[in-house]
Design a protein around this motif. Structure first.
Motif, PDB file in Angstrom:
ATOM      1  N   LEU A   2      16.757 -15.042 -26.523  1.00  0.00           N
ATOM      2  CA  LEU A   2      17.219 -15.338 -25.170  1.00  0.00           C
ATOM      3  C   LEU A   2      18.494 -14.554 -24.853  1.00  0.00           C
ATOM      4  O   LEU A   2      18.649 -14.011 -23.761  1.00  0.00           O
ATOM      5  CB  LEU A   2      17.458 -16.840 -25.031  1.00  0.00           C
ATOM      6  CG  LEU A   2      17.598 -17.395 -23.634  1.00  0.00           C
ATOM      7  CD1 LEU A   2      16.412 -17.026 -22.771  1.00  0.00           C
ATOM      8  CD2 LEU A   2      17.752 -18.889 -23.697  1.00  0.00           C
ATOM      9  N   ARG A   3      19.404 -14.455 -25.831  1.00  0.00           N
ATOM     10  CA  ARG A   3      20.612 -13.649 -25.652  1.00  0.00           C
ATOM     11  C   ARG A   3      20.267 -12.173 -25.495  1.00  0.00           C
ATOM     12  O   ARG A   3      20.865 -11.463 -24.692  1.00  0.00           O
ATOM     13  CB  ARG A   3      21.560 -13.843 -26.836  1.00  0.00           C
ATOM     14  CG  ARG A   3      22.275 -15.164 -26.837  1.00  0.00           C
ATOM     15  CD  ARG A   3      23.458 -15.173 -27.792  1.00  0.00           C
ATOM     16  NE  ARG A   3      23.079 -14.813 -29.153  1.00  0.00           N
ATOM     17  CZ  ARG A   3      22.670 -15.681 -30.072  1.00  0.00           C
ATOM     18  NH1 ARG A   3      22.567 -16.971 -29.769  1.00  0.00           N
ATOM     19  NH2 ARG A   3      22.368 -15.293 -31.291  1.00  0.00           N
ATOM     20  N   THR A   4      19.263 -11.704 -26.245  1.00  0.00           N
ATOM     21  CA  THR A   4      18.856 -10.304 -26.163  1.00  0.00           C
ATOM     22  C   THR A   4      18.234  -9.999 -24.803  1.00  0.00           C
ATOM     23  O   THR A   4      18.488  -8.937 -24.231  1.00  0.00           O
ATOM     24  CB  THR A   4      17.867  -9.963 -27.292  1.00  0.00           C
ATOM     25  OG1 THR A   4      18.442 -10.350 -28.533  1.00  0.00           O
ATOM     26  CG2 THR A   4      17.559  -8.493 -27.320  1.00  0.00           C
ATOM     27  N   VAL A   5      17.420 -10.919 -24.294  1.00  0.00           N
ATOM     28  CA  VAL A   5      16.832 -10.743 -22.958  1.00  0.00           C
ATOM     29  C   VAL A   5      17.941 -10.618 -21.924  1.00  0.00           C
ATOM     30  O   VAL A   5      17.903  -9.737 -21.047  1.00  0.00           O
ATOM     31  CB  VAL A   5      15.894 -11.928 -22.612  1.00  0.00           C
ATOM     32  CG1 VAL A   5      15.524 -11.920 -21.142  1.00  0.00           C
ATOM     33  CG2 VAL A   5      14.646 -11.885 -23.476  1.00  0.00           C
ATOM     34  N   ASP A   6      18.946 -11.464 -22.020  1.00  0.00           N
ATOM     35  CA  ASP A   6      20.077 -11.427 -21.095  1.00  0.00           C
ATOM     36  C   ASP A   6      20.853 -10.111 -21.239  1.00  0.00           C
ATOM     37  O   ASP A   6      21.241  -9.498 -20.247  1.00  0.00           O
ATOM     38  CB  ASP A   6      20.993 -12.622 -21.366  1.00  0.00           C
ATOM     39  CG  ASP A   6      21.914 -12.912 -20.213  1.00  0.00           C
ATOM     40  OD1 ASP A   6      21.516 -12.640 -19.060  1.00  0.00           O
ATOM     41  OD2 ASP A   6      23.024 -13.425 -20.461  1.00  0.00           O
ATOM     42  N   HIS A   7      21.045  -9.656 -22.466  1.00  0.00           N
ATOM     43  CA  HIS A   7      21.809  -8.435 -22.735  1.00  0.00           C
ATOM     44  C   HIS A   7      21.099  -7.194 -22.191  1.00  0.00           C
ATOM     45  O   HIS A   7      21.744  -6.283 -21.669  1.00  0.00           O
ATOM     46  CB  HIS A   7      22.027  -8.290 -24.244  1.00  0.00           C
ATOM     47  CG  HIS A   7      22.717  -7.040 -24.651  1.00  0.00           C
ATOM     48  ND1 HIS A   7      24.070  -6.861 -24.470  1.00  0.00           N
ATOM     49  CD2 HIS A   7      22.252  -5.906 -25.218  1.00  0.00           C
ATOM     50  CE1 HIS A   7      24.404  -5.661 -24.912  1.00  0.00           C
ATOM     51  NE2 HIS A   7      23.306  -5.060 -25.379  1.00  0.00           N
TER      52      HIS A   7
ATOM     53  N   PHE B  83      13.423  -6.215 -21.327  1.00  0.00           N
ATOM     54  CA  PHE B  83      13.208  -6.607 -22.722  1.00  0.00           C
ATOM     55  C   PHE B  83      11.802  -6.240 -23.168  1.00  0.00           C
ATOM     56  O   PHE B  83      11.606  -5.658 -24.235  1.00  0.00           O
ATOM     57  CB  PHE B  83      13.439  -8.107 -22.902  1.00  0.00           C
ATOM     58  CG  PHE B  83      13.184  -8.573 -24.307  1.00  0.00           C
ATOM     59  CD1 PHE B  83      14.195  -8.529 -25.248  1.00  0.00           C
ATOM     60  CD2 PHE B  83      11.935  -9.032 -24.685  1.00  0.00           C
ATOM     61  CE1 PHE B  83      13.968  -8.943 -26.558  1.00  0.00           C
ATOM     62  CE2 PHE B  83      11.698  -9.448 -25.983  1.00  0.00           C
ATOM     63  CZ  PHE B  83      12.721  -9.397 -26.920  1.00  0.00           C
ATOM     64  N   LEU B  84      10.801  -6.579 -22.354  1.00  0.00           N
ATOM     65  CA  LEU B  84       9.416  -6.325 -22.736  1.00  0.00           C
ATOM     66  C   LEU B  84       9.107  -4.831 -22.773  1.00  0.00           C
ATOM     67  O   LEU B  84       8.262  -4.391 -23.557  1.00  0.00           O
ATOM     68  CB  LEU B  84       8.458  -7.049 -21.783  1.00  0.00           C
ATOM     69  CG  LEU B  84       8.413  -8.563 -21.929  1.00  0.00           C
ATOM     70  CD1 LEU B  84       7.520  -9.167 -20.862  1.00  0.00           C
ATOM     71  CD2 LEU B  84       7.946  -8.968 -23.304  1.00  0.00           C
TER      72      LEU B  84
END
Length: 95
Positions: A56-61, A68-69
């Motif tokens: 979830l943090r990576t998606v936000d980053h 992300f995908l």
């Protein structure tokens, strides 16, 4: 419901509890999974996914679900996330 992140593939790990007397017993390390709703800008709709807190943090980053995908490898994604990735790619190609 499996204990696996739909975006990163992170799952349960196995290890040992080690006592002060150095006795070892098996234990499980569970991923920190959360049910979240993520919005795709390209498809203009939301998706409910079971995602680890680190994902979830990576998606936000990375700037959202679409970004992300786009970078995620197909081997890590769940079948549902893979379908979302393909739909986003089609929508971006058409636009």
């Amino acid at each position: 419901m499996s204990r696996r992140c739909e975006l990163t593939g992170k799952g349960v790990m196995v290890g040992n509890n080690v006592s002060h007397a150095n006795n070892k017993t098996k234990r499980r390390f569970l991923p920190n999974l959360n049910d979240v709703t993520l919005v795709s800008d390209a498809l203009d709709r939301s998706f409910q996914l079971r995602v680890s807190a680190s994902a979830l943090r990576t998606v936000d980053h990375r700037g959202g679900l679409d970004a992300f995908l786009a970078k995620a490898s197909d081997g890590d994604l769940s079948p549902r996330a893979l379908k979302i990735k393909r739909d986003i790619a089609k929508a971006q190609a058409a636009a």
